[in-house]
Design a protein around this motif. Sequence first.
Motif, PDB file in Angstrom:
ATOM      1  N   LEU A  52       0.826  -1.206   0.000  1.00 25.16           N
ATOM      2  CA  LEU A  52       0.000   0.000   0.000  1.00 25.16           C
ATOM      3  C   LEU A  52       0.861   1.257   0.000  1.00 25.16           C
ATOM      4  O   LEU A  52       0.542   2.241  -0.685  1.00 25.16           O
ATOM      5  N   GLU A  53       1.964   1.230   0.704  1.00 23.85           N
ATOM      6  CA  GLU A  53       2.872   2.374   0.720  1.00 23.85           C
ATOM      7  C   GLU A  53       3.494   2.588  -0.659  1.00 23.85           C
ATOM      8  O   GLU A  53       3.633   3.728  -1.116  1.00 23.85           O
ATOM      9  N   ALA A  54       3.846   1.511  -1.341  1.00 16.54           N
ATOM     10  CA  ALA A  54       4.409   1.624  -2.692  1.00 16.54           C
ATOM     11  C   ALA A  54       3.382   2.216  -3.658  1.00 16.54           C
ATOM     12  O   ALA A  54       3.725   3.060  -4.503  1.00 16.54           O
ATOM     13  N   ILE A  55       2.133   1.797  -3.537  1.00 12.43           N
ATOM     14  CA  ILE A  55       1.069   2.351  -4.375  1.00 12.43           C
ATOM     15  C   ILE A  55       0.889   3.831  -4.071  1.00 12.43           C
ATOM     16  O   ILE A  55       0.775   4.662  -4.989  1.00 12.43           O
ATOM     17  N   GLN A  56       0.870   4.178  -2.794  1.00 11.05           N
ATOM     18  CA  GLN A  56       0.712   5.571  -2.393  1.00 11.05           C
ATOM     19  C   GLN A  56       1.856   6.421  -2.960  1.00 11.05           C
ATOM     20  O   GLN A  56       1.618   7.513  -3.497  1.00 11.05           O
ATOM     21  N   MET A  57       3.076   5.957  -2.867  1.00  7.84           N
ATOM     22  CA  MET A  57       4.222   6.714  -3.373  1.00  7.84           C
ATOM     23  C   MET A  57       4.164   6.873  -4.892  1.00  7.84           C
ATOM     24  O   MET A  57       4.458   7.949  -5.426  1.00  7.84           O
ATOM     25  N   ALA A  58       3.755   5.829  -5.587  1.00  8.13           N
ATOM     26  CA  ALA A  58       3.621   5.919  -7.046  1.00  8.13           C
ATOM     27  C   ALA A  58       2.529   6.910  -7.417  1.00  8.13           C
ATOM     28  O   ALA A  58       2.665   7.661  -8.395  1.00  8.13           O
ATOM     29  N   TRP A  59       1.453   6.941  -6.657  1.00  6.48           N
ATOM     30  CA  TRP A  59       0.359   7.886  -6.899  1.00  6.48           C
ATOM     31  C   TRP A  59       0.853   9.318  -6.684  1.00  6.48           C
ATOM     32  O   TRP A  59       0.570  10.215  -7.476  1.00  6.48           O
TER      33      TRP A  59
END
Length: 64
Positions: A52-59
Amino acid sequence: MKWTDVLPIAQSLADHHPEVDPRALRFTDLHRWVTELDGFADDPTRSNERVLEAIQMAWIEEMD
């Protein structure tokens, strides 16, 4: 899409929720929104904080 498809997920979220600042997003909401995306076909229980953190950072990067 699967949990490992971080960039396509982030791009879809940015398209579906342009009014949202991902920096202020709760992981519970992020998790729900990912699982509700068209084309998402992975086990909802397979996510974790790191994913979820990786998705948030990519967003966030998509916004910049």
